[in-house]
Design a protein around this motif. Structure first.
Motif, mmCIF file in Angstrom:
data_model
loop_
_atom_site.group_PDB
_atom_site.id
_atom_site.type_symbol
_atom_site.label_atom_id
_atom_site.label_comp_id
_atom_site.label_asym_id
_atom_site.label_seq_id
_atom_site.Cartn_x
_atom_site.Cartn_y
_atom_site.Cartn_z
ATOM 1 N N ILE A 174 -3.025 3.165 -11.132
ATOM 2 C CA ILE A 174 -4.183 3.840 -10.535
ATOM 3 C C ILE A 174 -3.976 5.350 -10.607
ATOM 4 O O ILE A 174 -4.900 6.116 -10.901
ATOM 5 C CB ILE A 174 -4.387 3.382 -9.077
ATOM 6 C CG1 ILE A 174 -4.574 1.869 -9.026
ATOM 7 C CG2 ILE A 174 -5.590 4.063 -8.456
ATOM 8 C CD1 ILE A 174 -4.509 1.297 -7.636
ATOM 9 N N ASN A 175 -2.743 5.771 -10.388
ATOM 10 C CA ASN A 175 -2.444 7.195 -10.438
ATOM 11 C C ASN A 175 -2.698 7.754 -11.834
ATOM 12 O O ASN A 175 -3.330 8.797 -11.994
ATOM 13 C CB ASN A 175 -0.986 7.410 -10.018
ATOM 14 C CG ASN A 175 -0.652 8.868 -9.898
ATOM 15 O OD1 ASN A 175 -1.528 9.688 -9.620
ATOM 16 N ND2 ASN A 175 0.609 9.201 -10.113
ATOM 17 N N SER A 205 -7.085 -1.262 -9.142
ATOM 18 C CA SER A 205 -7.513 -1.103 -7.747
ATOM 19 C C SER A 205 -7.961 -2.440 -7.183
ATOM 20 O O SER A 205 -7.617 -2.795 -6.046
ATOM 21 C CB SER A 205 -8.665 -0.106 -7.641
ATOM 22 O OG SER A 205 -8.299 1.134 -8.159
ATOM 23 N N GLY A 231 2.065 2.113 -3.360
ATOM 24 C CA GLY A 231 1.014 2.811 -4.090
ATOM 25 C C GLY A 231 0.980 4.292 -3.727
ATOM 26 O O GLY A 231 0.885 5.160 -4.595
ATOM 27 N N LEU A 278 -4.002 -7.283 -1.093
ATOM 28 C CA LEU A 278 -3.844 -6.840 0.298
ATOM 29 C C LEU A 278 -4.796 -7.593 1.219
ATOM 30 O O LEU A 278 -4.416 -8.030 2.307
ATOM 31 C CB LEU A 278 -4.119 -5.332 0.415
ATOM 32 C CG LEU A 278 -3.187 -4.395 -0.337
ATOM 33 C CD1 LEU A 278 -3.518 -2.955 -0.011
ATOM 34 C CD2 LEU A 278 -1.746 -4.683 0.014
ATOM 35 N N LEU A 290 -4.988 -4.702 -6.540
ATOM 36 C CA LEU A 290 -4.276 -4.278 -5.337
ATOM 37 C C LEU A 290 -5.048 -4.655 -4.076
ATOM 38 O O LEU A 290 -4.505 -5.283 -3.160
ATOM 39 C CB LEU A 290 -4.066 -2.764 -5.396
ATOM 40 C CG LEU A 290 -3.344 -2.124 -4.212
ATOM 41 C CD1 LEU A 290 -1.919 -2.617 -4.156
ATOM 42 C CD2 LEU A 290 -3.363 -0.614 -4.334
ATOM 43 N N CYS A 291 -6.354 -4.308 -4.052
ATOM 44 C CA CYS A 291 -7.138 -4.549 -2.843
ATOM 45 C C CYS A 291 -7.273 -6.043 -2.547
ATOM 46 O O CYS A 291 -7.162 -6.453 -1.397
ATOM 47 C CB CYS A 291 -8.528 -3.933 -2.963
ATOM 48 S SG CYS A 291 -8.480 -2.155 -2.919
ATOM 49 N N ALA A 333 0.841 -1.202 0.000
ATOM 50 C CA ALA A 333 0.000 0.000 0.000
ATOM 51 C C ALA A 333 0.876 1.252 0.000
ATOM 52 O O ALA A 333 0.569 2.239 -0.668
ATOM 53 C CB ALA A 333 -0.923 0.005 1.208
ATOM 54 N N SER A 350 -4.688 6.661 -14.020
ATOM 55 C CA SER A 350 -6.085 6.560 -14.431
ATOM 56 C C SER A 350 -6.895 7.777 -13.989
ATOM 57 O O SER A 350 -7.996 7.992 -14.478
ATOM 58 C CB SER A 350 -6.714 5.311 -13.819
ATOM 59 O OG SER A 350 -6.947 5.519 -12.441
ATOM 60 N N ARG A 351 -6.337 8.575 -13.078
ATOM 61 C CA ARG A 351 -7.118 9.688 -12.537
ATOM 62 C C ARG A 351 -7.590 10.648 -13.618
ATOM 63 O O ARG A 351 -8.697 11.153 -13.588
ATOM 64 C CB ARG A 351 -6.269 10.473 -11.531
ATOM 65 C CG ARG A 351 -6.225 9.866 -10.178
ATOM 66 C CD ARG A 351 -5.604 10.834 -9.232
ATOM 67 N NE ARG A 351 -4.225 11.112 -9.569
ATOM 68 C CZ ARG A 351 -3.694 12.320 -9.542
ATOM 69 N NH1 ARG A 351 -4.428 13.346 -9.234
ATOM 70 N NH2 ARG A 351 -2.420 12.501 -9.834
#
Lengths: 287, 316
Positions: free
Chosen positions: A241-242, A259, A221, A266, A262-263, A218, A244-245
């Protein structure tokens, strides 16, 4: 007589509850991810850097199962390649953190005395220095950034925390009767550390290790969001993810899939760590 | 108690000293020439040498440290080479924003976590407890940068609530409703990260406390469930909670940085990242120092509160 003994054996305290299918599902998921990360080159994946301008921001389809990003790169293969950075940083920095912190913590708790006092004071002072700020500050000036430097910085920053957890765990074991018995029998220090102490602190060490890996992934990230992780175009989950903003409204898939990857990773790590801890009935170390 | 406090204060001074050395050498030990960073890559060697002398970099390093720390003790963190504003002024403008976000998020987190933990602890492994526990466990695995993206997507874009999106920060001096709106998403994001931790810690401690004899005693007196929870069980169960809060608030800084950075809220985190991107090393150094000391002070403060809640700790 023999029968009695056998009965006593049978009636020993209940067998441990099984870990459950969800636990093994999580283990399988982690294994699958690691497999993908290691063999990304060999697997039949598209080039994660190839920009296909005839397929930009395409949704999930047979050809691109997770779709493509805003410059036509295959999202699925970028996620698989991106897991390399996240997994390498997570595992690598914990190898450094445990490699230094765990032996020191065990030794300090076993030896006690002045060695323990000095080392523990030193570590507690380091622990007071917010590791995240130090990490950000060092990485911001130590350019050019690479996976190796990120692993090194996070790994070293985690040493005091690992030291504290392992030392606390060892302390609670080191005064047990069987350790004293081993000492009385004249066992060597090395034997006591490896054969008596290590197996008994291993469960808490492993569950802390897994949760530590999750935390570091995390953190990678977070660093990617601040522009302090590996440089683009190398994909990492945080990087993706960054990026994609800026196209969040045209192409939400670009944010959703990394996302999710990653989730879920984790979540699996945290779940395995938590389940192992309750399985071995270790009370939570107060952090 | 007094001896304990004095010992802690001495330790605090030691830690602050080490932090100051750390943030000082952080800049000096890193590879690369500071003068080249300040003057840009095309600077002539003469100009670099001039600046080198001007900054006092030719003097021995311990002397530089004492000049630096002397200035800090007089409230002078230097003047940025990039923006020509004193670092203290920049930090003074940004810090209140961080404090506001932190304050709002912690109130929110405690307001959600405490009742939830009490409800869960009443029937461990019941339906509600399982639901809360599974939910909080899932939340534990969602990093703050994903939470903030989801919130922006739904609250700012879908619902269109004003002042919540990126670059729409409203200062508290202007109108406070707008300010609260712009603080809502960062506060909620940090609260999500915190309440999970608080819920888990308080729940397990409450379950343990509720098995104590004095609770059975209170029950047999016929006290109401609510009174038992708040008056009898809560205080002995809150030591670990306070410890977690102390550690967590320090740890939140990182999440706070990302949130500020993504929403362009000009707090310390945003300023720090901007300073890193412009190689404004004096500002970076100043923020690192202020934030680190802040984290240490927060931990000290919580240690102190824990001692008031459970005075046995200081007698050890």
């Amino acid at each position: 007589m023999l029968e009695l003994e056998e009965m006593a054996l049978v009636e020993r305290p209940e067998k441990k509850k099984p870990l459950g299918p969800l636990f093994w599902l999580c283990v399988g998921w982690i294994a699958l991810n690691i497999f993908g990360a290691i063999f990304a080159n060999v697997l039949p994946l598209q080039n994660p850097l190839y920009q296909n301008y005839s397929a930009i921001n395409v949704g999930p389809s047979l050809h691109h199962i997770f779709g493509t990003d805003d410059i036509g790169r295959d999202i699925f293969s970028r996620i698989v390649y991106g897991s390399r950075v996240s997994i390498a940083v997570g595992f690598g920095s914990m190898v450094i953190g445990f490699g230094i912190g765990a032996p020191l913590g065990m030794l300090a708790a076993y030896r006690r005395g002045r060695f323990d006092t000095i080392l523990t004071t030193f570590m507690y002072i380091l622990l007071a220095f917010p590791a995240i700020i130090a990490t950000i500050a060092v990485l911001s000036f130590w350019t050019p950034r690479s996976v190796f430097k990120i692993i090194l910085v996070i790994g070293l920053a985690s040493v005091p925390l690992v030291y504290r957890v392992i030392r606390t765990a060892t302390l609670s074991v080191a005064t047990k009767d069987y350790v004293i018995a081993a000492k009385v029998q004249g066992a060597k220090d090395r034997r006591i550390l490896m054969k008596e102490l290590l197996p008994n602190i291993a469960p808490i060490g492993i569950s802390f290790l897994l949760i530590g890996i999750a935390t570091v992934i995390a953190l990678e990230g977070t660093l990617a969001f601040l522009g302090l992780s590996v440089t683009t175009p190398t994909p990492s989950w945080g990087n993706m993810i960054n990026e994609s903003r800026t196209v969040l409204q045209q192409n939400p898939w670009l944010a959703i899939f990394p996302s999710l990857a990653l989730c879920l990773f984790l979540l699996s790590l945290n779940f395995i760590g938590d389940r192992l801890r309750s399985h071995f009935d270790v009370t939570e170390v107060k952090l | 108690m007094l001896r304990y406090v004095i010992r802690r204060i001495l330790m605090l001074i030691g830690i602050v000293f080490i932090i100051s050395v750390g943030s000082f050498f952080l800049i000096h030990l890193l590879p690369g020439n500071i003068t080249a960073v300040i003057e840009g890559p095309g600077a002539s060697p003469e100009n670099q040498a001039k600046l080198f002398k001007l900054l006092g970099l030719n003097r021995p390093i311990y002397e530089q440290y004492f000049v630096w720390i002397g200035n800090i003790l007089h409230g002078n963190l230097g003047t940025s080479f990039i923006s020509q504003t004193p670092v203290v002024t920049t930090i003074g403008n940004a810090l209140p924003i961080d404090l506001e976000i932190m304050f709002l998020s912690q109130i929110l987190a405690f307001a959600v976590a405490i009742p939830m933990a009490m409800r869960s602890a009443r029937k461990p492994d019941g339906v509600i407890d399982r639901f809360f526990s599974a939910g909080s466990f899932t939340m534990l695995s969602v990093p703050s940068f994903i939470v903030i993206i989801l919130l922006v997507l739904f609250v700012s874009i879908k619902l269109g609530i004003p002042h919540t999106g990126p670059s729409s920060y409203v200062s508290l001096r202007g109108d406070w409703i707008g300010n609260l709106e712009s603080m809502a998403l960062p506060a909620i994001t940090l609260a999500v990260g915190s309440f999970v931790v608080y819920f888990r810690v308080l729940r397990s401690d409450l379950i343990a406390t509720l098995q104590e004899e004095f609770i059975t005693m209170a029950r047999s007196k016929g006290l109401s469930q609510r009174r038992i929870m708040w008056r009898h069980a809560f205080r002995p169960s809150s030591v670990a909670l306070l410890g977690a809060a102390g550690v967590n608030i320090g740890g939140l800084l990182a999440g706070g940085f990302v949130v500020q950075y993504l929403l362009n809220i000009p707090g310390l985190g945003y300023t720090l990242i901007a300073a890193i991107n412009t190689d404004d090393y004096l500002l970076v150094q100043g923020i690192v120092l202020v934030v680190s000391v802040g984290v240490v002070l927060i931990n000290f403060f919580f240690d102190f509160i824990i001692n008031i809640v459970d005075p046995r700790i200081s007698r050890e």
